[in-house]
Motif scaffolding. Structure first.
Motif, PDB file in Angstrom:
ATOM      1  N   LYS A  12       0.818  -1.215   0.000  1.00 53.13           N
ATOM      2  CA  LYS A  12       0.000   0.000   0.000  1.00 53.13           C
ATOM      3  C   LYS A  12       0.854   1.267   0.000  1.00 53.13           C
ATOM      4  N   HIS A  38       1.978   1.040  -3.977  1.00 49.87           N
ATOM      5  CA  HIS A  38       0.844   1.149  -4.898  1.00 49.87           C
ATOM      6  C   HIS A  38      -0.452   1.094  -4.091  1.00 49.87           C
ATOM      7  N   GLN A  39      -1.049   2.265  -3.849  1.00 52.37           N
ATOM      8  CA  GLN A  39      -2.243   2.351  -3.004  1.00 52.37           C
ATOM      9  C   GLN A  39      -3.446   1.603  -3.577  1.00 52.37           C
ATOM     10  N   ASP A  40      -3.579   1.588  -4.892  1.00 52.03           N
ATOM     11  CA  ASP A  40      -4.771   1.011  -5.514  1.00 52.03           C
ATOM     12  C   ASP A  40      -4.598  -0.450  -5.937  1.00 52.03           C
ATOM     13  N   THR A  41      -3.484  -1.090  -5.558  1.00 53.18           N
ATOM     14  CA  THR A  41      -3.212  -2.468  -5.974  1.00 53.18           C
ATOM     15  C   THR A  41      -3.477  -3.428  -4.825  1.00 53.18           C
ATOM     16  N   GLY A  42      -4.133  -4.546  -5.145  1.00 47.09           N
ATOM     17  CA  GLY A  42      -4.383  -5.594  -4.164  1.00 47.09           C
ATOM     18  C   GLY A  42      -3.478  -6.790  -4.407  1.00 47.09           C
TER      19      GLY A  42
END
Length: 166
Positions: free
Chosen positions: A86, A89-93
């Motif tokens: 996070k 890359h905040q938007d990556t799971g």
């Protein structure tokens, strides 16, 4: 059996008046006999207390979690992997399978670092692993630029820890 003061009482002595055993201070009769145990209100060979305490029904769990066994905890690096992901890359799971792979990778690297640092301390005839052994192990195991980044992060962590100590 149970104890009152220094005297032991056999639960079977109350259920069967003719019962004799070492707890009753009489000739021995085996306690873990299934027939004798079930006559005393117990649960046979599977366990349970021997004494007869009325004809109460087994107690039911009062809430939904009481009857269930507690799930065994397994240690994992997953929360830390997720935090770093996070930060980058905040938007990556990350999928469960990928998390297991990352967890295995970190455990493998950790094991290699520990083994190498242990060898270094044995070579230097010391019984203590210091930051110096860990630093050297990192230099030996990690390639080029990755080793430099790991060294700077390690130095930063050690200095932060040292400044927080009284």
């Amino acid at each position: 059996g149970f104890h009152v003061g220094s005297r032991s009482f056999c639960p079977l002595q109350f259920a069967e008046p003719t019962h004799r055993c070492s707890l009753c201070r009489s000739p021995p009769v085996p306690h873990f006999n299934q027939q004798a145990d079930t006559m005393a209100g117990g649960k046979g060979k599977s366990g349970g207390k021997g004494g007869k305490r009325g004809d109460k029904a087994p107690r039911k769990p009062s809430n939904k979690n009481e009857g269930k066994r507690k799930k065994r905890r397994t240690e994992s690096w997953s929360i830390y992997i997720f935090k770093v992901l996070k930060q980058v890359h905040q938007d990556t799971g990350i999928s469960t399978k990928a998390m297991h792979i990352m967890n295995s990778f970190i455990n493998d690297i950790f094991e290699r670092m520990c083994t190498e640092a242990s060898k270094l301390s044995r070579i230097n005839k010391t019984k203590t692993l210091t930051s110096r052994e860990i630093q050297t192990a990192v230099r030996l195991l990690l390639p080029g630029e990755l080793a430099k980044h790991a060294m700077s992060e390690g130095m930063k962590a050690v200095s932060k820890y040292s400044s927080s100590q009284p």
